[in-house]
Enzyme design. Structure first.
Site, PDB file in Angstrom:
ATOM      1  N   LYS A 160       5.102   4.297  -1.183  1.00 32.17           N
ATOM      2  CA  LYS A 160       5.316   5.650  -1.707  1.00 32.17           C
ATOM      3  C   LYS A 160       6.681   6.204  -1.284  1.00 32.17           C
ATOM      4  O   LYS A 160       7.196   7.128  -1.921  1.00 32.17           O
ATOM      5  CB  LYS A 160       4.190   6.574  -1.261  1.00 32.17           C
ATOM      6  N   GLY A 170       0.813  -1.197   0.000  1.00 30.05           N
ATOM      7  CA  GLY A 170       0.000   0.000   0.000  1.00 30.05           C
ATOM      8  C   GLY A 170       0.854   1.258   0.000  1.00 30.05           C
ATOM      9  O   GLY A 170       1.926   1.313  -0.607  1.00 30.05           O
ATOM     10  N   SER A 171       0.379   2.262   0.703  1.00 32.05           N
ATOM     11  CA  SER A 171       1.016   3.577   0.635  1.00 32.05           C
ATOM     12  C   SER A 171       2.402   3.638   1.257  1.00 32.05           C
ATOM     13  O   SER A 171       3.118   4.622   1.041  1.00 32.05           O
ATOM     14  CB  SER A 171       0.112   4.624   1.291  1.00 32.05           C
ATOM     15  N   THR A 172       2.809   2.625   2.014  1.00 31.70           N
ATOM     16  CA  THR A 172       4.184   2.643   2.520  1.00 31.70           C
ATOM     17  C   THR A 172       5.181   2.577   1.364  1.00 31.70           C
ATOM     18  O   THR A 172       6.312   3.057   1.488  1.00 31.70           O
ATOM     19  CB  THR A 172       4.450   1.480   3.498  1.00 31.70           C
TER      20      THR A 172
END
Length: 496
Positions: free
Chosen positions: A228, A224-226
């Site tokens: 990024k 997920g957004s980790t």
């Protein structure tokens, strides 16, 4: 000599020659296969004829040995015991008379049983003095307080999950926890009434929670957004953007290339042409998805590989390879760059990402065996820290640190704040799970702590999978960040 005698002598000579050939064949060619043959019980009897050496954490053994109960014809004298077995199982693995050994118990079996060639001199001295052969010790890099904080946090959460924590400057593994877990002591013997029953109850076919799965090393999840953080690193390293505070070229809505599909953001957040600092703080899918598409698959893949993706890690236990795919089109690369589509990572991998950022761009090879000892505590092998790669320049790492620290100061990661002059950088993630995101998402948090002197003693990654929680209550900042905070505090306090 008459002819009959010569024939007899020749025949006897051939028999002796055949015997010598057979003897050498068994001793030198077949020795290993005979030694490892499952029907060769002598090896098993010898392995359990003496107590095993111990696995050590913070100077204290987390394993032991006890005499086996005399059940019928049981000729295996000693079996393994474990202190806080479920907490340490992802580190130790198990050693069972009936079911073999895994992880450190298997990899370092020669040291622990005293049969390793490096213990030859020690064993020779013991034989001369009439002393029973003893196993050596495996001294780990683990931090007992950090491990307890990790395991207790996962257990209190009640779902499934894992924690990995590293020392960024050395690569030492400080915590490696997985939940649900199991107690290796319950099947360390070979009793069909107790050990076999306990073993069968833990198998995935009989236990859907799969407690023997090492989720910290062997399970991959969409990050997920980790992820990024990796995408931001790629943007900086490739010169797409050169600072945290310049505006990005990020339209809203953002339609992924070659499609009519918008890459949506969660909630009403300021993502249009946002700076990377703001985009990371509020977790803009559109900004980082477009960065990935703009850079392209090849550049994103190259940066992911620098962080350790697409390669197994051996710590020395094998960790599954995390995945960032090749051959993707721009829209697929956009989705992968926000940690979805085919992107998948182990908790260890994401701890490595946080570790590299905290260590000014230098990624150290993770390891959890500090040294191997003989029975008299002489060091026979020492692990030296080793640089694995340089995913970022020091300058870009410091830019990314400032962005991650903003996430914790005023963004989605405020639950990881630590007082007393400790600076925390982090990134939350709530990753989609199941077809069309039909199942409860995974909650992620990766972080590092920085002391007032600027050094960083710990980087952490936490993943939580809670199928019973209310979907609206699941977030990386809400579920995973508090666990990461407690692990970081435990490491910091242990150094005081």
């Amino acid at each position: 000599m008459n002819k009959p005698l010569r024939r007899i002598a020749l025949f006897c000579g051939l028999l002796v020659l055949a015997l010598l050939i057979r003897d050498n064949w068994l001793q030198y060619v077949k020795a290993d296969s005979l030694r490892t043959d499952t029907n060769n019980r002598r090896v098993t009897i010898a392995r359990y004829s003496t107590p095993r050496g111990d696995i050590i954490v913070d100077g204290n053994p987390i394993t032991g040995s006890t005499t086996t109960s005399k059940n019928g014809l049981n000729d295996l004298k000693y079996k393994r015991t474990y202190k806080d077995g479920p907490m340490w199982a992802p580190v130790t693995g198990f050693a069972s008379q009936a079911f073999g050994a895994t992880q450190l118990e298997s990899i370092e079996d020669g040291i622990l049983t005293g049969t390793d060639d490096r213990l030859f001199f020690r064993n020779t001295l013991d034989m001369i003095t009439g002393k029973q052969r003893q196993g050596g010790n495996v001294v780990t890099t683990l931090n007992a307080a950090a491990q307890k904080a990790a395991y207790d946090g996962l257990k209190a959460q009640g779902g499934k999950g894992a924690v990995a924590a590293l020392d960024p400057s050395t690569g030492k593994i400080l915590a490696l926890a997985s939940y649900p877990s199991y107690d290796p002591s319950t099947f360390a013997g070979n009793s069909t009434s107790t050990d076999t029953k306990a073993w069968n109850s833990l198998l995935k076919a009989n236990n859907p929670n799969d407690p023997m799965l090492n989720r910290a090393l062997r399970e991959v999840y969409p990050p997920g957004s980790t992820f990024k953080v990796v995408t931001a690193a790629a943007a900086l390293e490739n010169g797409l953007y050169t600072s945290a505070d310049q505006s990005t070229d990020s339209p809203l809505p953002y339609v992924m290339p070659g499609t009519t599909t918008e890459l949506k953001n969660e909630g009403n957040i300021p993502c249009k042409n946002a700076t990377m600092r703001v985009a990371l703080k509020v977790s803009c899918n559109s900004v980082f998805g477009k960065i990935g598409a703009d850079l392209g698959n090849d550049k994103m893949l190259a940066e992911a590989k620098k962080f350790g993706f697409d390669a197994q890690q051996f710590v020395p236990t094998r960790s599954a390879a995390s995945v960032f795919s090749s051959g993707m089109n721009k829209s697929q690369t956009a989705l992968s760059s926000i940690g979805q589509f085919n992107t998948a990572a182990t908790p260890l991998q994401m701890a490595m990402v946080a570790s590299a950022v905290a260590n000014n761009g230098k990624l150290m090879k993770p390891y959890m065996v500090d040294k191997l000892q003989s029975s008299n505590l002489d060091t026979i092998s020492q692990t030296d820290p080793q640089e694995l790669s340089q995913p970022l320049s020091a300058k870009n790492a410091q830019i990314l640190q400032s962005m991650m620290e903003t996430v914790v100061k005023e963004g989605t990661g405020t639950n990881a704040q630590i007082g007393g002059g400790i600076t925390v950088g982090g990134k939350t993630g709530t990753a989609q799970n199941g077809v069309a995101n039909s199942r409860n998402p995974y909650a992620w948090f990766l972080s590092y702590a920085k002391l007032p002197d600027g050094s960083s003693p710990v980087a952490v990654a936490v993943v939580i999978q809670d199928d019973q929680a209310n979907r609206g209550d699941i977030s990386g900042g809400g579920l995973a960040a508090p666990i990461a905070k407690s692990v970081m505090e435990a490491v910091i306090n242990s150094k005081k």
